[in-house]
Scaffold this motif. Structure first.
Motif, short mmCIF file in Angstrom:
data_model
loop_
_atom_site.label_atom_id
_atom_site.label_comp_id
_atom_site.label_asym_id
_atom_site.label_seq_id
_atom_site.Cartn_x
_atom_site.Cartn_y
_atom_site.Cartn_z
N ALA A 115 47.11 41.46 63.16
CA ALA A 115 47.10 40.25 63.99
C ALA A 115 48.32 39.41 63.68
O ALA A 115 48.64 39.18 62.51
CB ALA A 115 45.83 39.45 63.74
N TRP A 116 49.00 38.96 64.70
CA TRP A 116 50.17 38.12 64.50
C TRP A 116 49.74 36.70 64.20
O TRP A 116 48.88 36.14 64.89
CB TRP A 116 51.07 38.12 65.74
CG TRP A 116 51.81 39.40 65.89
CD1 TRP A 116 51.57 40.39 66.77
CD2 TRP A 116 52.93 39.82 65.11
NE1 TRP A 116 52.46 41.42 66.59
CE2 TRP A 116 53.31 41.09 65.57
CE3 TRP A 116 53.64 39.26 64.05
CZ2 TRP A 116 54.37 41.81 65.02
CZ3 TRP A 116 54.69 39.97 63.51
CH2 TRP A 116 55.05 41.23 63.99
N ARG A 117 50.35 36.11 63.18
CA ARG A 117 50.14 34.71 62.82
C ARG A 117 51.49 34.02 62.92
O ARG A 117 52.51 34.55 62.48
CB ARG A 117 49.59 34.59 61.39
CG ARG A 117 48.33 35.40 61.16
CD ARG A 117 47.20 34.99 62.04
NE ARG A 117 46.69 33.69 61.60
CZ ARG A 117 45.70 33.05 62.19
NH1 ARG A 117 45.10 33.57 63.23
NH2 ARG A 117 45.31 31.89 61.75
N ILE A 118 51.50 32.84 63.50
CA ILE A 118 52.73 32.13 63.81
C ILE A 118 52.87 30.88 62.93
O ILE A 118 51.91 30.14 62.74
CB ILE A 118 52.76 31.71 65.30
CG1 ILE A 118 52.52 32.91 66.22
CG2 ILE A 118 54.06 30.99 65.65
CD1 ILE A 118 53.56 33.99 66.15
N ASP A 119 54.07 30.66 62.45
CA ASP A 119 54.40 29.43 61.71
C ASP A 119 54.85 28.41 62.75
O ASP A 119 55.93 28.55 63.33
CB ASP A 119 55.53 29.72 60.71
CG ASP A 119 55.99 28.50 59.95
OD1 ASP A 119 55.59 27.37 60.31
OD2 ASP A 119 56.79 28.67 59.02
N PRO A 120 54.05 27.38 63.02
CA PRO A 120 54.40 26.42 64.07
C PRO A 120 55.73 25.69 63.82
O PRO A 120 56.46 25.39 64.76
CB PRO A 120 53.23 25.44 64.11
CG PRO A 120 52.29 25.84 63.06
CD PRO A 120 52.77 27.08 62.40
N ASP A 121 56.04 25.41 62.56
CA ASP A 121 57.30 24.72 62.25
C ASP A 121 58.50 25.61 62.54
O ASP A 121 59.50 25.17 63.08
CB ASP A 121 57.32 24.24 60.80
CG ASP A 121 56.31 23.14 60.54
OD1 ASP A 121 55.98 22.39 61.48
OD2 ASP A 121 55.82 23.06 59.40
N ALA A 122 58.40 26.88 62.17
CA ALA A 122 59.49 27.82 62.45
C ALA A 122 59.64 28.03 63.95
O ALA A 122 60.76 28.10 64.46
CB ALA A 122 59.23 29.15 61.75
N LEU A 123 58.53 28.10 64.66
CA LEU A 123 58.59 28.25 66.12
C LEU A 123 59.28 27.05 66.75
O LEU A 123 60.15 27.20 67.61
CB LEU A 123 57.18 28.41 66.69
CG LEU A 123 57.08 28.51 68.21
CD1 LEU A 123 57.87 29.69 68.76
CD2 LEU A 123 55.62 28.58 68.64
N LYS A 124 58.92 25.87 66.29
CA LYS A 124 59.54 24.65 66.81
C LYS A 124 61.05 24.64 66.56
O LYS A 124 61.82 24.26 67.43
CB LYS A 124 58.89 23.42 66.16
CG LYS A 124 59.39 22.12 66.69
CD LYS A 124 58.65 20.96 66.02
CE LYS A 124 59.19 19.64 66.50
NZ LYS A 124 58.53 18.51 65.82
N SER A 125 61.47 25.11 65.40
CA SER A 125 62.91 25.11 65.11
C SER A 125 63.64 26.14 65.98
O SER A 125 64.79 25.92 66.35
CB SER A 125 63.17 25.38 63.63
OG SER A 125 62.86 26.71 63.29
N VAL A 126 62.98 27.26 66.30
CA VAL A 126 63.60 28.26 67.18
C VAL A 126 63.72 27.71 68.60
O VAL A 126 64.74 27.91 69.26
CB VAL A 126 62.77 29.56 67.17
CG1 VAL A 126 63.17 30.47 68.32
CG2 VAL A 126 62.95 30.28 65.85
N LEU A 127 62.68 27.01 69.04
CA LEU A 127 62.71 26.47 70.39
C LEU A 127 63.65 25.29 70.51
O LEU A 127 64.23 25.07 71.56
CB LEU A 127 61.29 26.05 70.82
CG LEU A 127 60.27 27.17 70.89
CD1 LEU A 127 58.90 26.60 71.24
CD2 LEU A 127 60.69 28.23 71.89
N GLY A 128 63.82 24.55 69.42
CA GLY A 128 64.72 23.41 69.41
C GLY A 128 64.34 22.37 70.44
O GLY A 128 63.18 22.20 70.78
N ALA A 129 65.33 21.71 70.97
CA ALA A 129 65.10 20.65 71.95
C ALA A 129 65.38 21.16 73.37
O ALA A 129 65.66 20.36 74.25
CB ALA A 129 65.97 19.45 71.62
N ASN A 130 65.31 22.47 73.57
CA ASN A 130 65.57 23.02 74.90
C ASN A 130 64.58 22.49 75.91
O ASN A 130 63.39 22.39 75.63
CB ASN A 130 65.46 24.56 74.89
CG ASN A 130 66.54 25.20 74.07
OD1 ASN A 130 67.60 24.64 73.87
ND2 ASN A 130 66.26 26.39 73.58
#
Length: 62
Positions: free
Chosen positions: A40-55
């Motif tokens: 099962a994939w588990r996601i780090d919300p902080d890392a996801l936010k940094s990847v998405l940035g302010a796009n």
């Protein structure tokens, strides 16, 4: 791993307006945002936010 990876792939997708398939593309391209735990994939919300940035368009990150 600790508690960083605390939401599922589907939860992360829903919270960010992605489909499950789009979220899998993000995981494939940005391995640091996810960990596979017993299949099962588990996601780090902080890392996801940094990847998405302010796009304005989250899909641009995918």
């Amino acid at each position: 791993m600790g508690d960083r990876f605390c939401i599922t792939l589907l939860e992360a997708a829903e919270m960010n307006g992605f489909t499950n398939s789009e979220m899998r593309v993000l995981v494939d391209r940005h391995a640091s945002i996810a960990a596979n735990v017993n299949g099962a994939w588990r996601i780090d919300p902080d890392a996801l936010k940094s990847v998405l940035g302010a796009n304005d368009s989250y899909l641009q990150a995918a």
